[in-house]
Write a protein that holds these residues in place. Structure first.
Motif, PDB file in Angstrom:
ATOM      1  N   CYS A 209       0.856  -1.192   0.000  1.00  0.00           N
ATOM      2  CA  CYS A 209       0.000   0.000   0.000  1.00  0.00           C
ATOM      3  C   CYS A 209       0.887   1.235   0.000  1.00  0.00           C
ATOM      4  N   GLY A 210       0.568   2.171  -0.843  1.00  0.00           N
ATOM      5  CA  GLY A 210       1.333   3.412  -0.875  1.00  0.00           C
ATOM      6  C   GLY A 210       2.067   3.569  -2.188  1.00  0.00           C
ATOM      7  N   VAL A 211       3.105   4.343  -2.148  1.00  0.00           N
ATOM      8  CA  VAL A 211       3.855   4.721  -3.333  1.00  0.00           C
ATOM      9  C   VAL A 211       4.641   3.528  -3.879  1.00  0.00           C
ATOM     10  N   SER A 212       4.586   3.344  -5.191  1.00  0.00           N
ATOM     11  CA  SER A 212       5.283   2.228  -5.836  1.00  0.00           C
ATOM     12  C   SER A 212       6.783   2.499  -5.924  1.00  0.00           C
ATOM     13  N   ALA A 213       7.544   1.438  -6.104  1.00  0.00           N
ATOM     14  CA  ALA A 213       8.997   1.557  -6.260  1.00  0.00           C
ATOM     15  C   ALA A 213       9.339   2.432  -7.459  1.00  0.00           C
ATOM     16  N   GLU A 214       8.589   2.294  -8.539  1.00  0.00           N
ATOM     17  CA  GLU A 214       8.865   3.089  -9.742  1.00  0.00           C
ATOM     18  C   GLU A 214       8.671   4.579  -9.469  1.00  0.00           C
ATOM     19  N   PHE A 215       7.608   4.924  -8.759  1.00  0.00           N
ATOM     20  CA  PHE A 215       7.374   6.341  -8.456  1.00  0.00           C
ATOM     21  C   PHE A 215       8.422   6.861  -7.477  1.00  0.00           C
ATOM     22  N   VAL A 216       8.830   6.036  -6.522  1.00  0.00           N
ATOM     23  CA  VAL A 216       9.900   6.430  -5.595  1.00  0.00           C
ATOM     24  C   VAL A 216      11.157   6.758  -6.395  1.00  0.00           C
ATOM     25  N   ARG A 217      11.480   5.918  -7.371  1.00  0.00           N
ATOM     26  CA  ARG A 217      12.662   6.189  -8.207  1.00  0.00           C
ATOM     27  C   ARG A 217      12.531   7.541  -8.899  1.00  0.00           C
ATOM     28  N   GLN A 218      11.346   7.833  -9.400  1.00  0.00           N
ATOM     29  CA  GLN A 218      11.145   9.099 -10.114  1.00  0.00           C
ATOM     30  C   GLN A 218      11.341  10.302  -9.197  1.00  0.00           C
TER      31      GLN A 218
ATOM     32  N   GLU B 292      16.365  15.072 -11.708  1.00  0.00           N
ATOM     33  CA  GLU B 292      16.000  15.415 -13.080  1.00  0.00           C
ATOM     34  C   GLU B 292      14.560  14.982 -13.388  1.00  0.00           C
ATOM     35  N   ALA B 293      14.191  13.782 -12.949  1.00  0.00           N
ATOM     36  CA  ALA B 293      12.820  13.309 -13.167  1.00  0.00           C
ATOM     37  C   ALA B 293      11.827  14.156 -12.382  1.00  0.00           C
ATOM     38  N   LEU B 294      12.200  14.578 -11.174  1.00  0.00           N
ATOM     39  CA  LEU B 294      11.321  15.435 -10.383  1.00  0.00           C
ATOM     40  C   LEU B 294      11.126  16.778 -11.068  1.00  0.00           C
TER      41      LEU B 294
ATOM     42  N   GLU C 115      11.072  17.299 -14.194  1.00  0.00           N
ATOM     43  CA  GLU C 115      10.137  17.027 -15.289  1.00  0.00           C
ATOM     44  C   GLU C 115       8.703  16.888 -14.771  1.00  0.00           C
ATOM     45  N   LEU C 116       8.536  16.222 -13.634  1.00  0.00           N
ATOM     46  CA  LEU C 116       7.198  16.026 -13.066  1.00  0.00           C
ATOM     47  C   LEU C 116       6.526  17.343 -12.687  1.00  0.00           C
ATOM     48  N   VAL C 117       7.295  18.301 -12.160  1.00  0.00           N
ATOM     49  CA  VAL C 117       6.692  19.547 -11.681  1.00  0.00           C
ATOM     50  C   VAL C 117       6.688  20.654 -12.725  1.00  0.00           C
ATOM     51  N   ARG C 118       7.391  20.457 -13.830  1.00  0.00           N
ATOM     52  CA  ARG C 118       7.430  21.481 -14.886  1.00  0.00           C
ATOM     53  C   ARG C 118       6.011  21.761 -15.386  1.00  0.00           C
ATOM     54  N   GLY C 119       5.666  23.036 -15.455  1.00  0.00           N
ATOM     55  CA  GLY C 119       4.348  23.431 -15.958  1.00  0.00           C
ATOM     56  C   GLY C 119       3.245  23.339 -14.913  1.00  0.00           C
ATOM     57  N   THR C 120       3.594  23.035 -13.661  1.00  0.00           N
ATOM     58  CA  THR C 120       2.597  22.981 -12.586  1.00  0.00           C
ATOM     59  C   THR C 120       2.854  24.142 -11.622  1.00  0.00           C
ATOM     60  N   ALA C 121       1.984  24.290 -10.662  1.00  0.00           N
ATOM     61  CA  ALA C 121       2.166  25.324  -9.637  1.00  0.00           C
ATOM     62  C   ALA C 121       3.084  24.856  -8.522  1.00  0.00           C
TER      63      ALA C 121
ATOM     64  N   ARG D 112      18.549  23.700  -7.223  1.00  0.00           N
ATOM     65  CA  ARG D 112      19.652  22.788  -6.969  1.00  0.00           C
ATOM     66  C   ARG D 112      20.720  23.031  -8.025  1.00  0.00           C
ATOM     67  N   CYS D 113      21.936  22.681  -7.675  1.00  0.00           N
ATOM     68  CA  CYS D 113      23.011  22.761  -8.657  1.00  0.00           C
ATOM     69  C   CYS D 113      24.116  21.820  -8.211  1.00  0.00           C
ATOM     70  N   PRO D 114      24.936  21.380  -9.147  1.00  0.00           N
ATOM     71  CA  PRO D 114      26.043  20.485  -8.787  1.00  0.00           C
ATOM     72  C   PRO D 114      26.976  21.171  -7.793  1.00  0.00           C
ATOM     73  N   LEU D 115      27.520  20.390  -6.884  1.00  0.00           N
ATOM     74  CA  LEU D 115      28.422  20.923  -5.862  1.00  0.00           C
ATOM     75  C   LEU D 115      29.567  21.701  -6.493  1.00  0.00           C
ATOM     76  N   SER D 116      30.034  21.250  -7.641  1.00  0.00           N
ATOM     77  CA  SER D 116      31.161  21.913  -8.296  1.00  0.00           C
ATOM     78  C   SER D 116      30.815  23.323  -8.769  1.00  0.00           C
ATOM     79  N   GLU D 117      29.525  23.645  -8.862  1.00  0.00           N
ATOM     80  CA  GLU D 117      29.110  24.967  -9.347  1.00  0.00           C
ATOM     81  C   GLU D 117      28.603  25.886  -8.242  1.00  0.00           C
ATOM     82  N   VAL D 118      28.509  25.391  -7.008  1.00  0.00           N
ATOM     83  CA  VAL D 118      27.943  26.203  -5.925  1.00  0.00           C
ATOM     84  C   VAL D 118      28.753  27.469  -5.697  1.00  0.00           C
ATOM     85  N   ALA D 119      30.081  27.394  -5.779  1.00  0.00           N
ATOM     86  CA  ALA D 119      30.923  28.558  -5.509  1.00  0.00           C
ATOM     87  C   ALA D 119      30.617  29.719  -6.445  1.00  0.00           C
ATOM     88  N   SER D 120      30.128  29.425  -7.640  1.00  0.00           N
ATOM     89  CA  SER D 120      29.828  30.495  -8.590  1.00  0.00           C
ATOM     90  C   SER D 120      28.402  31.040  -8.441  1.00  0.00           C
ATOM     91  N   GLN D 121      27.637  30.495  -7.509  1.00  0.00           N
ATOM     92  CA  GLN D 121      26.266  30.940  -7.281  1.00  0.00           C
ATOM     93  C   GLN D 121      26.245  32.171  -6.373  1.00  0.00           C
TER      94      GLN D 121
END
Length: 154
Positions: free
Chosen positions: A83-92, A97-99, A101-107, A113-122
């Motif tokens: 019961c609950g969230v499936s393994a496939e949805f947990v993976r997503q 990157e998949a997350l 995609e899931l929230v793009r175009g929604t409220a 987020r950014c790669p650790l190697s790029e944080v210093a330039s933020q």
């Protein structure tokens, strides 16, 4: 685990529980309210074997760090209804990157987020949090401090 067991008991179910600690409050709740403590595991890898002790027609409800182990969740789902969230949805949702995609175009909003190697330039690099991909309950999350990447000094 205790709060889930308590909720199941409140609606008339008899939970069969497995966890990492065997906390006194959970054990006492199960003993006084009619649930069963099946045992303590030392790793989620132990869970599929422990679940085999339960009749196959008994569904499983899961909580906590199992979200970090979708492969194990999938093994259990082949043994019984989960019961609950499936393994496939947990993976997503565990995949940034998949997350995105899931929230793009929604409220829905999610933190930047950014790669650790790029944080210093933020802008304001010291305002970033570092979170391990496989963690839960805030474990391993800390403010990224100036200097080399890694956890803060004690």
């Amino acid at each position: 685990m205790r709060s889930l067991a308590e909720s199941l008991l409140a609606v008339g179910h008899r939970p069969l529980c497995v966890d990492f600690f065997g906390d006194r409050d959970l054990l006492q709740l199960l003993e006084t309210q009619g649930g069963v403590y099946l045992g303590t595991i030392s790793s989620f890898r132990d869970l599929p074997e422990m679940v085999k002790l339960v009749p196959a027609d008994t569904p499983m409800v899961w909580t906590g760090g199992l979200e970090n182990e979708p492969d194990i969740l999938e093994v259990i789902a082949r043994q019984r209804r989960v019961c609950g969230v499936s393994a496939e949805f947990v993976r997503q949702v565990r995949n940034p990157e998949a997350l995105d995609e899931l929230v793009r175009g929604t409220a829905l909003k999610r933190p930047a987020r950014c790669p650790l190697s790029e944080v210093a330039s933020q802008p304001e690099p010291d305002q970033w949090l570092l979170k391990p991909r496989k963690s839960g309950g805030g474990l391993g999350v800390h403010r990224l401090s100036p200097g080399p990447p890694g956890p803060p000094a004690p």
